[in-house]
Scaffold this motif. Structure first.
Motif, mmCIF file in Angstrom:
data_model
loop_
_atom_site.group_PDB
_atom_site.id
_atom_site.type_symbol
_atom_site.label_atom_id
_atom_site.label_comp_id
_atom_site.label_asym_id
_atom_site.label_seq_id
_atom_site.Cartn_x
_atom_site.Cartn_y
_atom_site.Cartn_z
ATOM 1 N N LYS A 7 0.668 -1.247 -0.085
ATOM 2 C CA LYS A 7 -0.033 0.138 -0.016
ATOM 3 C C LYS A 7 0.744 1.273 -0.161
ATOM 4 C CE LYS A 7 -3.838 2.032 2.353
ATOM 5 N NZ LYS A 7 -4.935 1.567 3.394
ATOM 6 N N GLY A 8 0.637 1.982 -0.894
ATOM 7 C CA GLY A 8 1.557 3.387 -1.076
ATOM 8 C C GLY A 8 2.657 3.267 -1.646
ATOM 9 N N ALA A 9 3.111 2.186 -2.375
ATOM 10 C CA ALA A 9 4.385 1.901 -3.033
ATOM 11 C C ALA A 9 4.317 2.765 -4.452
ATOM 12 C CB ALA A 9 4.728 0.635 -3.108
ATOM 13 N N VAL A 10 3.108 2.334 -5.152
ATOM 14 C CA VAL A 10 3.044 2.994 -6.474
ATOM 15 C C VAL A 10 3.006 4.263 -6.325
ATOM 16 C CG1 VAL A 10 1.733 2.965 -8.454
ATOM 17 C CG2 VAL A 10 2.040 0.980 -7.351
ATOM 18 N N PRO A 11 2.335 5.182 -5.551
ATOM 19 C CA PRO A 11 2.257 6.428 -5.515
ATOM 20 C C PRO A 11 3.666 7.149 -5.267
ATOM 21 C CG PRO A 11 0.106 5.909 -4.420
ATOM 22 C CD PRO A 11 1.124 4.641 -4.554
ATOM 23 N N ARG A 12 4.518 6.644 -4.298
ATOM 24 C CA ARG A 12 5.708 6.928 -3.848
ATOM 25 C C ARG A 12 6.635 6.952 -4.980
ATOM 26 N NH1 ARG A 12 10.004 3.680 -0.598
ATOM 27 N NH2 ARG A 12 9.113 1.997 -1.599
ATOM 28 N N ARG A 13 6.594 5.779 -5.665
ATOM 29 C CA ARG A 13 7.587 5.733 -6.794
ATOM 30 C C ARG A 13 7.270 6.785 -7.796
ATOM 31 N NH1 ARG A 13 10.925 2.544 -9.798
ATOM 32 N NH2 ARG A 13 9.925 1.972 -12.033
ATOM 33 N N GLU A 14 5.830 6.745 -8.237
ATOM 34 C CA GLU A 14 5.359 7.833 -9.093
ATOM 35 C C GLU A 14 5.951 9.310 -8.729
ATOM 36 O OE1 GLU A 14 1.226 7.504 -9.570
ATOM 37 O OE2 GLU A 14 1.661 5.511 -10.862
ATOM 38 N N GLN A 15 5.743 9.622 -7.406
ATOM 39 C CA GLN A 15 6.136 10.705 -6.796
ATOM 40 C C GLN A 15 7.779 10.926 -7.096
ATOM 41 O OE1 GLN A 15 4.356 13.576 -6.018
ATOM 42 N NE2 GLN A 15 6.064 14.659 -5.558
ATOM 43 N N MET A 16 8.649 9.916 -6.674
ATOM 44 C CA MET A 16 9.998 10.169 -6.920
ATOM 45 C C MET A 16 10.223 9.982 -8.305
ATOM 46 S SD MET A 16 11.351 7.746 -3.923
ATOM 47 C CE MET A 16 13.438 8.134 -4.004
ATOM 48 N N LEU A 17 9.655 9.508 -9.335
ATOM 49 C CA LEU A 17 9.954 9.551 -10.724
ATOM 50 C C LEU A 17 9.740 11.120 -11.239
ATOM 51 C CD1 LEU A 17 8.790 6.161 -12.034
ATOM 52 C CD2 LEU A 17 11.094 7.110 -11.838
ATOM 53 N N TYR A 18 8.653 11.474 -10.700
ATOM 54 C CA TYR A 18 8.224 12.940 -11.192
ATOM 55 C C TYR A 18 9.277 13.951 -10.721
ATOM 56 C CZ TYR A 18 5.494 17.358 -11.123
ATOM 57 O OH TYR A 18 5.273 18.501 -11.479
ATOM 58 N N GLU A 19 9.617 13.735 -9.344
ATOM 59 C CA GLU A 19 10.694 14.875 -8.628
ATOM 60 C C GLU A 19 11.951 14.773 -9.573
ATOM 61 O OE1 GLU A 19 10.748 14.277 -4.439
ATOM 62 O OE2 GLU A 19 8.440 14.805 -4.628
ATOM 63 N N ARG A 20 12.375 13.389 -9.837
ATOM 64 C CA ARG A 20 13.548 13.044 -10.456
ATOM 65 C C ARG A 20 13.641 13.916 -11.931
ATOM 66 N NH1 ARG A 20 17.633 9.791 -10.051
ATOM 67 N NH2 ARG A 20 16.723 8.374 -8.692
ATOM 68 N N ALA A 21 12.329 13.739 -12.630
ATOM 69 C CA ALA A 21 12.308 13.958 -14.059
ATOM 70 C C ALA A 21 12.465 15.764 -14.175
ATOM 71 C CB ALA A 21 10.982 13.875 -14.756
ATOM 72 N N ARG A 22 11.798 16.372 -12.896
ATOM 73 C CA ARG A 22 11.734 17.781 -12.744
ATOM 74 C C ARG A 22 13.040 18.286 -12.191
ATOM 75 N NH1 ARG A 22 7.626 20.902 -13.549
ATOM 76 N NH2 ARG A 22 8.369 22.398 -11.782
ATOM 77 N N SER A 23 14.002 17.482 -11.680
ATOM 78 C CA SER A 23 15.245 18.143 -11.072
ATOM 79 C C SER A 23 16.279 18.558 -12.037
ATOM 80 C CB SER A 23 15.807 17.110 -10.246
ATOM 81 O OG SER A 23 16.396 15.937 -10.920
ATOM 82 N N MET A 24 17.154 19.596 -11.634
ATOM 83 C CA MET A 24 18.170 20.168 -12.732
ATOM 84 C C MET A 24 19.134 18.986 -12.735
ATOM 85 S SD MET A 24 19.212 23.806 -11.437
ATOM 86 C CE MET A 24 20.108 23.369 -9.800
ATOM 87 N N VAL A 25 20.042 19.187 -13.707
ATOM 88 C CA VAL A 25 20.998 17.983 -14.123
ATOM 89 C C VAL A 25 22.255 18.464 -13.227
ATOM 90 C CG1 VAL A 25 20.218 17.440 -16.371
ATOM 91 C CG2 VAL A 25 21.987 19.363 -16.077
#
Length: 138
Positions: free
Chosen positions: A10-28
């Motif tokens: 429970k909660g693993a998929v939203p956590r993973r999606e949130q981390m992927l979203y934050e990684r995609a929006r981070s600077m290089v």
């Protein structure tokens, strides 16, 4: 015979999606830490059980996302380890390596109620290769 798909915690998929979203929006890396040419992150996890958790090694180059959060290796845990402060401190100090220890900030479903806090700790080692200036190159 019908095979059942494994259910994610429970909660693993939203956590993973949130981390992927934050990684995609981070600077290089080249924008966030232009002085670092390469960053090696070594992660060793321990949950005080008899079987050790698998260590991880990440090597980041200038084009990589400057994202330093790593999910807890326990599948039923909703926590993560954030190394952003440690990486920032390393880049500002001018040293080439640092190490430290963090404790997971999440909770686990396999723990009894009231004691759901995750007990996984992380020993990390950061090693950087500093970018050479033009005068260093021949």
């Amino acid at each position: 015979m019908r095979l059942m798909a494994a259910k994610s915690p429970k909660g693993a998929v939203p956590r993973r999606e949130q981390m992927l979203y934050e990684r995609a929006r981070s600077m290089v890396m080249r924008q966030a830490f232009p002085q670092i040419e390469q960053l090696r992150i070594e992660l060793a996890f321990d949950d005080n059980r008899s079987l050790p958790l698998s260590p991880q090694v990440h090597t980041l180059y200038p084009a990589a996302a400057a994202f330093f959060r790593f999910a807890c290796p326990c599948a039923d845990c909703d926590g993560d380890f954030d190394l952003a402060e440690a990486v920032t401190a390393l880049s500002k100090s001018g040293t080439l390596a640092s190490r430290g220890r963090l404790t997971c900030n999440g909770s686990r479903g396999d723990r009894p109620p009231g004691r759901a806090t995750c007990a996984v700790s992380l020993d990390y080692r950061l090693t950087s290769v500093q970018a050479r200036t033009r005068s260093d190159r021949c």
